[in-house]
Design a protein around this motif. Structure first.
Motif, PDB file in Angstrom:
ATOM      1  N   ASN A  26       0.852  -1.173   0.000  1.00  0.00           N
ATOM      2  CA  ASN A  26       0.000   0.000   0.000  1.00  0.00           C
ATOM      3  C   ASN A  26       0.895   1.232   0.000  1.00  0.00           C
ATOM      4  O   ASN A  26       2.042   1.161  -0.446  1.00  0.00           O
ATOM      5  N   GLU A  27       0.408   2.359   0.515  1.00  0.00           N
ATOM      6  CA  GLU A  27       1.161   3.606   0.441  1.00  0.00           C
ATOM      7  C   GLU A  27       1.256   4.292   1.806  1.00  0.00           C
ATOM      8  O   GLU A  27       1.246   5.522   1.900  1.00  0.00           O
ATOM      9  N   PHE A  28       1.397   3.501   2.857  1.00  0.00           N
ATOM     10  CA  PHE A  28       1.499   4.055   4.205  1.00  0.00           C
ATOM     11  C   PHE A  28       2.881   4.684   4.424  1.00  0.00           C
ATOM     12  O   PHE A  28       3.893   4.005   4.335  1.00  0.00           O
ATOM     13  N   GLU A  29       2.902   5.974   4.740  1.00  0.00           N
ATOM     14  CA  GLU A  29       4.134   6.647   5.131  1.00  0.00           C
ATOM     15  C   GLU A  29       4.270   6.662   6.651  1.00  0.00           C
ATOM     16  O   GLU A  29       5.381   6.671   7.179  1.00  0.00           O
ATOM     17  N   ASP A  30       3.143   6.675   7.329  1.00  0.00           N
ATOM     18  CA  ASP A  30       3.116   6.677   8.795  1.00  0.00           C
ATOM     19  C   ASP A  30       2.465   5.402   9.303  1.00  0.00           C
ATOM     20  O   ASP A  30       1.456   4.942   8.748  1.00  0.00           O
ATOM     21  N   MET A  77       2.947  -5.338   6.987  1.00  0.00           N
ATOM     22  CA  MET A  77       3.018  -4.021   6.362  1.00  0.00           C
ATOM     23  C   MET A  77       4.229  -3.925   5.438  1.00  0.00           C
ATOM     24  O   MET A  77       4.834  -2.856   5.273  1.00  0.00           O
ATOM     25  N   CYS A  78       4.591  -5.025   4.808  1.00  0.00           N
ATOM     26  CA  CYS A  78       5.669  -5.009   3.824  1.00  0.00           C
ATOM     27  C   CYS A  78       5.276  -4.128   2.640  1.00  0.00           C
ATOM     28  O   CYS A  78       4.095  -3.895   2.377  1.00  0.00           O
ATOM     29  N   ASP A  79       6.298  -3.654   1.918  1.00  0.00           N
ATOM     30  CA  ASP A  79       6.071  -2.897   0.686  1.00  0.00           C
ATOM     31  C   ASP A  79       5.197  -1.667   0.907  1.00  0.00           C
ATOM     32  O   ASP A  79       4.187  -1.475   0.229  1.00  0.00           O
ATOM     33  N   LEU A 109       7.035   3.279   5.072  1.00  0.00           N
ATOM     34  CA  LEU A 109       7.243   3.602   6.478  1.00  0.00           C
ATOM     35  C   LEU A 109       8.684   4.038   6.747  1.00  0.00           C
ATOM     36  O   LEU A 109       9.634   3.380   6.314  1.00  0.00           O
ATOM     37  N   GLU A 110       8.839   5.126   7.500  1.00  0.00           N
ATOM     38  CA  GLU A 110      10.167   5.614   7.854  1.00  0.00           C
ATOM     39  C   GLU A 110      10.504   5.365   9.321  1.00  0.00           C
ATOM     40  O   GLU A 110      11.679   5.344   9.688  1.00  0.00           O
ATOM     41  N   GLU A 111       9.470   5.203  10.149  1.00  0.00           N
ATOM     42  CA  GLU A 111       9.714   4.935  11.560  1.00  0.00           C
ATOM     43  C   GLU A 111       8.522   4.213  12.169  1.00  0.00           C
ATOM     44  O   GLU A 111       7.426   4.190  11.594  1.00  0.00           O
ATOM     45  N   LEU A 112       8.757   3.627  13.335  1.00  0.00           N
ATOM     46  CA  LEU A 112       7.716   2.942  14.090  1.00  0.00           C
ATOM     47  C   LEU A 112       7.487   3.693  15.400  1.00  0.00           C
ATOM     48  O   LEU A 112       8.435   4.218  15.984  1.00  0.00           O
ATOM     49  N   PRO A 113       6.252   3.744  15.887  1.00  0.00           N
ATOM     50  CA  PRO A 113       5.989   4.424  17.161  1.00  0.00           C
ATOM     51  C   PRO A 113       6.490   3.588  18.334  1.00  0.00           C
ATOM     52  O   PRO A 113       6.501   2.346  18.266  1.00  0.00           O
ATOM     53  N   HIS A 114       6.889   4.235  19.415  1.00  0.00           N
ATOM     54  CA  HIS A 114       7.348   3.468  20.575  1.00  0.00           C
ATOM     55  C   HIS A 114       6.202   2.672  21.195  1.00  0.00           C
ATOM     56  O   HIS A 114       6.430   1.673  21.876  1.00  0.00           O
ATOM     57  N   GLN A 115       4.941   3.087  20.912  1.00  0.00           N
ATOM     58  CA  GLN A 115       3.779   2.367  21.457  1.00  0.00           C
ATOM     59  C   GLN A 115       3.569   1.006  20.810  1.00  0.00           C
ATOM     60  O   GLN A 115       2.681   0.251  21.213  1.00  0.00           O
ATOM     61  N   ASN A 171      10.461  -1.304   3.268  1.00  0.00           N
ATOM     62  CA  ASN A 171       9.993   0.002   3.677  1.00  0.00           C
ATOM     63  C   ASN A 171      11.180   0.956   3.665  1.00  0.00           C
ATOM     64  O   ASN A 171      12.168   0.716   2.974  1.00  0.00           O
ATOM     65  N   ARG A 172      11.111   2.039   4.447  1.00  0.00           N
ATOM     66  CA  ARG A 172      12.199   3.021   4.505  1.00  0.00           C
ATOM     67  C   ARG A 172      12.637   3.256   5.946  1.00  0.00           C
ATOM     68  O   ARG A 172      13.060   4.365   6.300  1.00  0.00           O
ATOM     69  N   LEU A 173      12.542   2.232   6.771  1.00  0.00           N
ATOM     70  CA  LEU A 173      12.872   2.360   8.185  1.00  0.00           C
ATOM     71  C   LEU A 173      14.362   2.648   8.367  1.00  0.00           C
ATOM     72  O   LEU A 173      15.213   1.919   7.860  1.00  0.00           O
TER      73      LEU A 173
END
Length: 275
Positions: free
Chosen positions: A137-141, A157-159, A162-168, A183-185
């Motif tokens: 999909n196109e999730f950035e967040d 959530m492959c492909d 995403l640039e980061e993951l929340p600490h939660q 992704n772009r982690l």
């Protein structure tokens, strides 16, 4: 025999009920309806009057049907409150109808291969959800409401973007599979190390240069050779180098904490000299 997507007379709920099956080996015993082909372009409204439905598949699935995709999900989906499984893979959806959040019996939701960049407000109401598929999909967040789904066991959530993951993210205490390849982690939150129920963690082909110091606590992760290419390969890792990562979680733990061990040794020696 080639599969042909032919139109059917599905104008009323009575006609649709004839298509309901209960002997699918995957969903055996559940009342399942599958719509595909041209019917996806003009989804029969009568579907949403079949309140006893437990499994609904609205996915082209077969190559011959790929010209017929669902552009959006009608708000009437919220009437199907007994749904346990909703399959919406490989469509053209850019948004997800907010009424999906009314389907509180959902256990599996498949949304891969669409154009989604967000989930509707109230998604955390799906407290029975165990399996969520959002790949390609196109999730950035990362959708923060997912962190409230404590019963979630599988998340793909492959492909995405995403640039980061929340600490939660560590709030998902029952998650055993987390797939984040392609992704772009750039970094991982330290809190991911608290997710000790994880058995499958795919982080390959991101932009990670280092792992959290306590990454070695994730000792239940399967480091089987079949999955190793998806675990961490394809990242510009420096700390630890990918050669160390390939050796498994114990090698990673030893590398990441070797400075701490040296510090303890030096501290002990210094204390001994003070006597």
């Amino acid at each position: 025999m080639a599969y042909i997507c032919t139109p059917r007379n599905l104008s009323d709920a009575k006609s649709l009920r004839r298509l309901i099956e209960t002997e699918d080996p995957i969903y055996y015993g559940l009342k399942k309806l599958k719509i595909r082909g041209r019917d996806l372009n003009e989804l029969p409204r009568s579907i949403f009057n079949i309140l006893e439905l437990e499994v609904l598949e609205l996915s082209p699935e077969r190559e011959a049907c790929l010209d017929f995709k669902l552009p959006k999900l009608p708000p009437a989906i919220g009437k199907l409150i007994n749904l346990k499984v909703l399959i919406l893979d490989t469509n053209e959806m850019q948004t997800l109808a907010s009424e999906v959040t009314l389907l509180v019996s959902l256990e599996r939701l498949a949304l891969s291969n669409n154009h989604l960049s967000s989930l509707p407000n109230g998604f955390k109401n799906l407290t029975n959800l165990k399996s969520l598929h959002l790949s390609n999909n196109e999730f950035e967040d990362f959708p923060i409401e997912l962190c409230d789904l404590e019963n979630l066991e599988f998340l793909d959530m492959c492909d995405n973007l995403l640039e980061e993951l929340p600490h939660q993210i560590s709030n998902m205490k029952n998650l055993h599979t987390l797939l984040l390849c392609f992704n772009r982690l750039r970094t991982l939150p330290d809190s991911i190390c608290k997710m000790t129920e994880l058995r499958c963690l795919w982080l390959g082909n991101n932009l990670l240069q280092s792992l959290p110091k306590d990454f070695g606590q994730l000792r239940n992760i399967d480091w089987d050779w079949r999955y190793i290419s998806s675990l961490l390969e394809g990242n510009p890792l420096v700390r630890p180098p990918i050669e160390v990562c390939r050796l498994g979680i114990n090698a990673i733990d030893k590398y990441l904490n070797r400075d701490m061990g040296n510090l303890t040794t030096r501290s002990s020696a210094s204390s001994g000299n003070s006597w």
